[in-house]
Design a protein around this motif. Structure first.
Motif, mmCIF file in Angstrom:
data_model
loop_
_atom_site.group_PDB
_atom_site.id
_atom_site.type_symbol
_atom_site.label_atom_id
_atom_site.label_comp_id
_atom_site.label_asym_id
_atom_site.label_seq_id
_atom_site.Cartn_x
_atom_site.Cartn_y
_atom_site.Cartn_z
ATOM 1 N N PRO A 97 73.188 -13.866 36.653
ATOM 2 C CA PRO A 97 73.580 -15.237 37.006
ATOM 3 C C PRO A 97 74.064 -16.046 35.806
ATOM 4 N N LEU A 98 73.497 -15.777 34.620
ATOM 5 C CA LEU A 98 73.949 -16.495 33.423
ATOM 6 C C LEU A 98 75.368 -16.088 33.032
ATOM 7 N N LEU A 99 75.682 -14.805 33.142
ATOM 8 C CA LEU A 99 77.037 -14.352 32.835
ATOM 9 C C LEU A 99 78.048 -14.960 33.801
ATOM 10 N N LEU A 100 77.665 -15.076 35.071
ATOM 11 C CA LEU A 100 78.540 -15.719 36.056
ATOM 12 C C LEU A 100 78.731 -17.202 35.734
ATOM 13 N N ALA A 101 77.659 -17.854 35.275
ATOM 14 C CA ALA A 101 77.743 -19.263 34.889
ATOM 15 C C ALA A 101 78.667 -19.443 33.685
ATOM 16 N N VAL A 102 78.534 -18.547 32.698
ATOM 17 C CA VAL A 102 79.408 -18.601 31.523
ATOM 18 C C VAL A 102 80.855 -18.364 31.929
ATOM 19 N N ALA A 103 81.069 -17.408 32.822
ATOM 20 C CA ALA A 103 82.429 -17.120 33.294
ATOM 21 C C ALA A 103 83.033 -18.326 34.007
ATOM 22 N N ALA A 104 82.212 -19.029 34.791
ATOM 23 C CA ALA A 104 82.694 -20.227 35.493
ATOM 24 C C ALA A 104 83.090 -21.313 34.503
ATOM 25 N N THR A 107 86.290 -20.320 32.654
ATOM 26 C CA THR A 107 87.432 -20.535 33.545
ATOM 27 C C THR A 107 87.839 -22.002 33.558
ATOM 28 N N LEU A 108 86.853 -22.885 33.669
ATOM 29 C CA LEU A 108 87.128 -24.322 33.662
ATOM 30 C C LEU A 108 87.824 -24.749 32.375
ATOM 31 N N PHE A 109 87.270 -24.353 31.233
ATOM 32 C CA PHE A 109 87.832 -24.771 29.950
ATOM 33 C C PHE A 109 89.215 -24.156 29.727
ATOM 34 N N SER A 110 89.388 -22.911 30.159
ATOM 35 C CA SER A 110 90.684 -22.248 29.989
ATOM 36 C C SER A 110 91.768 -22.930 30.811
ATOM 37 N N LEU A 111 91.454 -23.260 32.061
ATOM 38 C CA LEU A 111 92.422 -23.945 32.915
ATOM 39 C C LEU A 111 92.805 -25.303 32.349
ATOM 40 N N SER A 112 91.804 -26.026 31.843
ATOM 41 C CA SER A 112 92.081 -27.344 31.268
ATOM 42 C C SER A 112 92.956 -27.230 30.015
ATOM 43 N N LEU A 113 92.678 -26.232 29.181
ATOM 44 C CA LEU A 113 93.493 -26.023 27.982
ATOM 45 C C LEU A 113 94.925 -25.633 28.342
ATOM 46 N N ALA A 155 72.309 -22.876 39.439
ATOM 47 C CA ALA A 155 72.992 -23.278 40.675
ATOM 48 C C ALA A 155 73.817 -24.541 40.456
ATOM 49 N N LEU A 156 73.268 -25.508 39.719
ATOM 50 C CA LEU A 156 74.010 -26.742 39.429
ATOM 51 C C LEU A 156 75.189 -26.469 38.517
ATOM 52 N N CYS A 157 75.062 -25.485 37.636
ATOM 53 C CA CYS A 157 76.194 -25.093 36.787
ATOM 54 C C CYS A 157 77.343 -24.582 37.643
ATOM 55 N N TYR A 158 77.027 -23.735 38.637
ATOM 56 C CA TYR A 158 78.071 -23.237 39.546
ATOM 57 C C TYR A 158 78.754 -24.402 40.274
ATOM 58 N N LEU A 159 77.941 -25.307 40.807
ATOM 59 C CA LEU A 159 78.475 -26.436 41.564
ATOM 60 C C LEU A 159 79.371 -27.312 40.696
ATOM 61 N N ASN A 160 78.889 -27.619 39.492
ATOM 62 C CA ASN A 160 79.680 -28.444 38.576
ATOM 63 C C ASN A 160 80.977 -27.748 38.166
ATOM 64 N N SER A 161 80.889 -26.464 37.875
ATOM 65 C CA SER A 161 82.076 -25.724 37.451
ATOM 66 C C SER A 161 83.137 -25.710 38.541
ATOM 67 N N ILE A 162 82.719 -25.431 39.773
ATOM 68 C CA ILE A 162 83.667 -25.387 40.890
ATOM 69 C C ILE A 162 84.319 -26.756 41.098
ATOM 70 N N GLU A 164 84.717 -29.224 38.927
ATOM 71 C CA GLU A 164 85.607 -29.615 37.833
ATOM 72 C C GLU A 164 86.852 -28.735 37.760
ATOM 73 N N ILE A 165 86.761 -27.477 38.197
ATOM 74 C CA ILE A 165 87.948 -26.630 38.289
ATOM 75 C C ILE A 165 88.924 -27.222 39.304
ATOM 76 N N VAL A 166 88.401 -27.644 40.451
ATOM 77 C CA VAL A 166 89.250 -28.284 41.468
ATOM 78 C C VAL A 166 89.867 -29.562 40.905
ATOM 79 N N MET A 167 89.103 -30.330 40.152
ATOM 80 C CA MET A 167 89.611 -31.576 39.567
ATOM 81 C C MET A 167 90.734 -31.317 38.575
ATOM 82 N N VAL A 168 90.591 -30.266 37.766
ATOM 83 C CA VAL A 168 91.658 -29.900 36.828
ATOM 84 C C VAL A 168 92.927 -29.530 37.591
#
Length: 201
Positions: A97-104, A107-113, A155-162, A164-168
């Protein structure tokens, strides 16, 4: 030389960088003292109050909010390194789950960059709740040797990542302090209307 009131938010952000490094140094011997939790709580309170004070003093600049985001990254990176030093088995147990959180987050930071040439700095409600769950999980681990609350933090990391990805993806230009995906939708409409009016003029 007296400290200017308008400098307090910047000082609090800088303090968080310093405290983050002190947390890591305290854990280098694979154990932590009472100082660890005290410093961590102080860092969390600095994160809460820097934004509040900045808005009250009308000094909440884009540069300050970006620095605030970097301070948060530094703090939680140092907390993660401290957990690895003191409780490595916890990270091993939560590795998937931590690796999935890091991946999320990557992904967010990469899309924003890629889209804005800047890291995200939304400071959303989900990010605030995520920070609260991280506080609970960290205190629970270092004080009570209980890692169960990390499930909620992840779980909150997943929710926040998703969110903010949509927001980007939704926002046409980089924005900071957008509190939710719904606010991002409204901001998108106003920015597009503004761009259309400029074209017509």
């Amino acid at each position: 030389m007296p400290i200017k009131l308008t400098s307090i938010p910047s000082i609090l952000v800088g303090l968080r960088f310093v405290l983050a490094l002190l947390l890591f140094f305290d854990a280098l011997d694979h154990q932590t003292s009472w100082f660890f939790i005290l410093a961590y709580l102080l860092a969390v309170f600095s994160d809460i109050f820097d934004g509040i004070i900045a808005r009250r003093l009308n000094v909440s600049t884009i540069q300050l909010r970006q620095a605030d985001s970097w301070a948060d990254i530094c703090l939680y990176l140092c907390v993660a390194l401290s957990i690895w030093l003191v409780y490595p088995q916890v990270l091993i147990d939560f590795r998937l789950p931590l690796l999935l959180a890091v991946a999320a987050q990557v992904t967010l930071f990469s899309l924003s960059l890629l889209k804005f040439r800047k890291f995200p700095s939304f400071h959303t409600y989900t990010a605030k709740f995520w920070g609260l769950t991280l506080l609970i999980a960290t205190v629970s681990l270092f004080v009570f040797n209980n890692s169960v609350p990390f499930w909620l933090a992840i779980a909150l990391c997943y929710l926040n990542s998703i969110e903010e990805i949509v927001m980007v993806l939704v926002l046409p230009i980089w924005q900071c302090d957008i509190l939710s995906v719904f606010e991002a939708m409204e901001k998108r409409k106003s920015l597009l209307l503004e761009a259309d009016s400029v074209k017509e003029a």
